[in-house]
Write a protein that holds these residues in place. Structure first.
Motif, mmCIF file in Angstrom:
data_model
loop_
_atom_site.group_PDB
_atom_site.id
_atom_site.type_symbol
_atom_site.label_atom_id
_atom_site.label_comp_id
_atom_site.label_asym_id
_atom_site.label_seq_id
_atom_site.Cartn_x
_atom_site.Cartn_y
_atom_site.Cartn_z
ATOM 1 N N GLY A 38 -42.761 -63.239 65.972
ATOM 2 C CA GLY A 38 -41.355 -62.930 67.205
ATOM 3 C C GLY A 38 -41.970 -64.059 68.441
ATOM 4 N N LYS A 39 -40.780 -64.043 69.159
ATOM 5 C CA LYS A 39 -40.831 -65.188 70.851
ATOM 6 C C LYS A 39 -40.233 -64.804 71.643
ATOM 7 N N GLY A 40 -40.981 -65.158 73.320
ATOM 8 C CA GLY A 40 -40.477 -64.094 73.982
ATOM 9 C C GLY A 40 -41.512 -63.767 74.382
ATOM 10 N N THR A 41 -41.110 -62.913 75.464
ATOM 11 C CA THR A 41 -42.285 -62.705 76.766
ATOM 12 C C THR A 41 -43.502 -61.478 75.760
ATOM 13 N N THR A 42 -44.908 -62.576 75.816
ATOM 14 C CA THR A 42 -45.248 -62.392 75.287
ATOM 15 C C THR A 42 -46.287 -60.374 75.421
ATOM 16 N N ILE A 65 -40.246 -57.150 68.539
ATOM 17 C CA ILE A 65 -39.901 -58.686 69.117
ATOM 18 C C ILE A 65 -38.658 -58.851 68.401
ATOM 19 N N LYS A 66 -37.644 -57.965 68.130
ATOM 20 C CA LYS A 66 -35.727 -58.848 68.844
ATOM 21 C C LYS A 66 -35.797 -59.303 69.846
ATOM 22 N N ARG A 67 -37.196 -59.258 70.999
ATOM 23 C CA ARG A 67 -36.561 -59.948 72.036
ATOM 24 C C ARG A 67 -37.764 -60.223 72.853
ATOM 25 N N ASN A 68 -39.290 -60.318 71.835
ATOM 26 C CA ASN A 68 -40.804 -61.009 72.064
ATOM 27 C C ASN A 68 -41.038 -61.272 70.900
ATOM 28 N N ARG A 69 -42.056 -62.128 72.400
ATOM 29 C CA ARG A 69 -43.023 -62.812 71.216
ATOM 30 C C ARG A 69 -44.509 -61.402 71.021
ATOM 31 N N VAL A 70 -44.877 -60.379 70.240
ATOM 32 C CA VAL A 70 -45.708 -59.779 69.905
ATOM 33 C C VAL A 70 -47.088 -59.914 68.865
ATOM 34 N N ILE A 71 -48.365 -59.836 69.642
ATOM 35 C CA ILE A 71 -49.789 -59.846 68.908
ATOM 36 C C ILE A 71 -50.505 -58.713 68.389
ATOM 37 N N THR A 72 -50.694 -58.071 68.119
ATOM 38 C CA THR A 72 -51.304 -56.971 67.461
ATOM 39 C C THR A 72 -53.005 -57.307 66.292
ATOM 40 N N ILE A 73 -53.154 -57.045 67.328
ATOM 41 C CA ILE A 73 -54.881 -57.132 66.914
ATOM 42 C C ILE A 73 -55.995 -55.783 66.008
ATOM 43 N N LYS A 130 -49.394 -59.216 82.941
ATOM 44 C CA LYS A 130 -47.832 -58.897 83.812
ATOM 45 C C LYS A 130 -47.696 -57.787 83.475
ATOM 46 N N GLY A 131 -48.339 -57.143 83.234
ATOM 47 C CA GLY A 131 -47.582 -54.869 82.959
ATOM 48 C C GLY A 131 -49.042 -54.927 82.070
ATOM 49 N N LEU A 132 -49.287 -53.522 82.322
ATOM 50 C CA LEU A 132 -49.761 -52.616 81.087
ATOM 51 C C LEU A 132 -49.919 -51.241 80.990
ATOM 52 N N CYS A 133 -49.497 -51.490 79.924
ATOM 53 C CA CYS A 133 -48.706 -49.662 79.643
ATOM 54 C C CYS A 133 -50.181 -49.017 79.156
ATOM 55 N N LEU A 134 -51.016 -47.823 79.371
ATOM 56 C CA LEU A 134 -51.583 -46.968 78.793
ATOM 57 C C LEU A 134 -51.230 -45.638 78.575
ATOM 58 N N LEU A 135 -50.742 -46.071 76.688
ATOM 59 C CA LEU A 135 -49.875 -45.406 75.940
ATOM 60 C C LEU A 135 -51.242 -44.117 75.566
ATOM 61 N N ASN A 136 -50.726 -42.671 75.898
ATOM 62 C CA ASN A 136 -52.203 -41.665 75.103
ATOM 63 C C ASN A 136 -53.215 -41.901 75.752
ATOM 64 N N VAL A 175 -38.851 -46.391 76.083
ATOM 65 C CA VAL A 175 -39.511 -46.809 77.057
ATOM 66 C C VAL A 175 -40.304 -47.851 77.168
ATOM 67 N N LEU A 176 -40.405 -48.817 76.201
ATOM 68 C CA LEU A 176 -41.532 -49.602 76.232
ATOM 69 C C LEU A 176 -41.048 -51.027 76.314
ATOM 70 N N LYS A 177 -39.387 -50.624 75.866
ATOM 71 C CA LYS A 177 -38.263 -52.234 75.808
ATOM 72 C C LYS A 177 -38.008 -51.925 77.393
ATOM 73 N N GLU A 178 -37.820 -50.434 78.294
ATOM 74 C CA GLU A 178 -37.637 -50.498 79.579
ATOM 75 C C GLU A 178 -38.629 -51.690 80.019
ATOM 76 N N PHE A 179 -39.783 -50.812 80.003
ATOM 77 C CA PHE A 179 -41.080 -51.699 80.983
ATOM 78 C C PHE A 179 -41.780 -52.983 80.900
ATOM 79 N N ILE A 180 -40.963 -53.702 79.411
ATOM 80 C CA ILE A 180 -41.033 -54.807 79.003
ATOM 81 C C ILE A 180 -39.939 -55.743 80.124
ATOM 82 N N LYS A 181 -39.133 -55.073 80.210
ATOM 83 C CA LYS A 181 -37.809 -55.459 81.279
ATOM 84 C C LYS A 181 -38.204 -55.837 82.030
ATOM 85 N N SER A 182 -39.161 -54.947 82.993
ATOM 86 C CA SER A 182 -39.457 -54.957 84.401
ATOM 87 C C SER A 182 -40.385 -55.386 84.435
ATOM 88 N N CYS A 183 -41.089 -56.383 83.683
ATOM 89 C CA CYS A 183 -42.784 -57.075 83.604
ATOM 90 C C CYS A 183 -42.081 -58.152 84.762
#
Length: 261
Positions: free
Chosen positions: A18-22, A44-52, A112-118, A253-261
């Motif tokens: 994807g492309k956009g905010t990482t 990835i529709k609006r962001n660059r997503v890295i998974t490791i 730019k932002g941090l999400c603690l998921l569970n 929730v993740l889409k909204e959070f990413i947009k707000s960062c």
């Protein structure tokens, strides 16, 4: 498509789409980057997503018998430097959240932002440390049984039948983790420090996603933590595996959070 990066002679598997905010997605204990298979196509529709794939998980190698949160974080830092990415949003599930905090502490200006998921910024209680110690002893003789039990214990009991097929997939993926990877990650989690003060003082956007019936993390304790650390929080009605138990809500929730960062 999975790519490979060498870190301290260990092969680390990652994907870059994807492309956009990482956005960097960091999986939890006994998981790998496949845990994000429902999440990544949406992001990835609006962001660059890295998974490791973390050390000792998925297709990534181990580095000894203790994978500290700092060592995990250095691995992720290596991948992101290799990709020449300077700013990013971190989303960490469970163990991935602990690692995200260690990483953010090393690179606060890049977050730019941090999400603690569970997940939590708190360290293990003495009871939890003893459970990890016992698990590391038992897993050397009963790896398959321990892994399957560990996975089942992550879901709210009412969801065991509802998500039966998904749970089998999670178990099969978890069994790809080596005994060494299991022990090394557990040792690292057992020894991690409390990062709640650091999280409180962070200036970047932060959110904690909480499972009301999480069998691993106490709901009321997480609410207090969110308030203490000045973190936004969202409560889902189910267990520790929000990416399965509450997938569509999590994506929103993740889409909204990413947009707000």
């Amino acid at each position: 498509m999975q790519n490979s990066f060498t870190f301290k002679n260990a092969q680390i598997s990652y994907s870059d789409q994807g492309k956009g905010t990482t956005v960097v997605l960091i999986h939890g204990f006994l998981e790998n980057s496949k845990m994000w298979k429902k999440i990544t196509p949406e992001l990835i529709k609006r962001n660059r997503v890295i998974t490791i794939d973390l050390l000792g998980h998925g297709k990534s190698d181990c580095l000894g018998y203790v994978h500290s949160m700092g060592l995990f974080a250095e691995t992720i830092e290596g991948v992101l430097k290799h990709l020449r990415i300077r700013k990013y949003i971190l989303v960490g599930h469970s163990l991935g959240g602990y690692i995200s905090l260690a990483f953010a502490k090393m690179n606060p200006s890049k977050i730019k932002g941090l999400c603690l998921l569970n997940s939590t910024s708190n360290n293990d209680s003495e009871e939890r440390k003893n459970l990890r110690k016992r698990a590391n002893e038992m897993v050397q003789n009963n790896f398959e049984a321990m892994v399957k039990m560990s996975v089942s214990n992550l879901f709210h009991q009412d969801n065991l039948l509802k998500f039966k097929d998904e749970i089998e997939v999670v178990k099969n993926e978890a069994l790809q983790t080596s005994v060494q990877g299991y022990i090394a990650a557990n040792e690292g989690m057992k020894n991690r420090v409390n990062e709640s003060q650091f999280l409180k003082e962070c200036s970047f956007k932060k959110i904690i996603i909480i499972g009301e019936k999480d069998p691993i993390l106490d709901y009321q304790t997480l609410l207090l933590e969110a308030k203490y650390t000045n973190s936004e929080f969202v409560v889902f009605p189910d267990g520790h595996m929000s990416h399965i138990e509450n997938a569509s809500e999590l994506i929103t929730v993740l889409k909204e959070f990413i947009k707000s960062c």
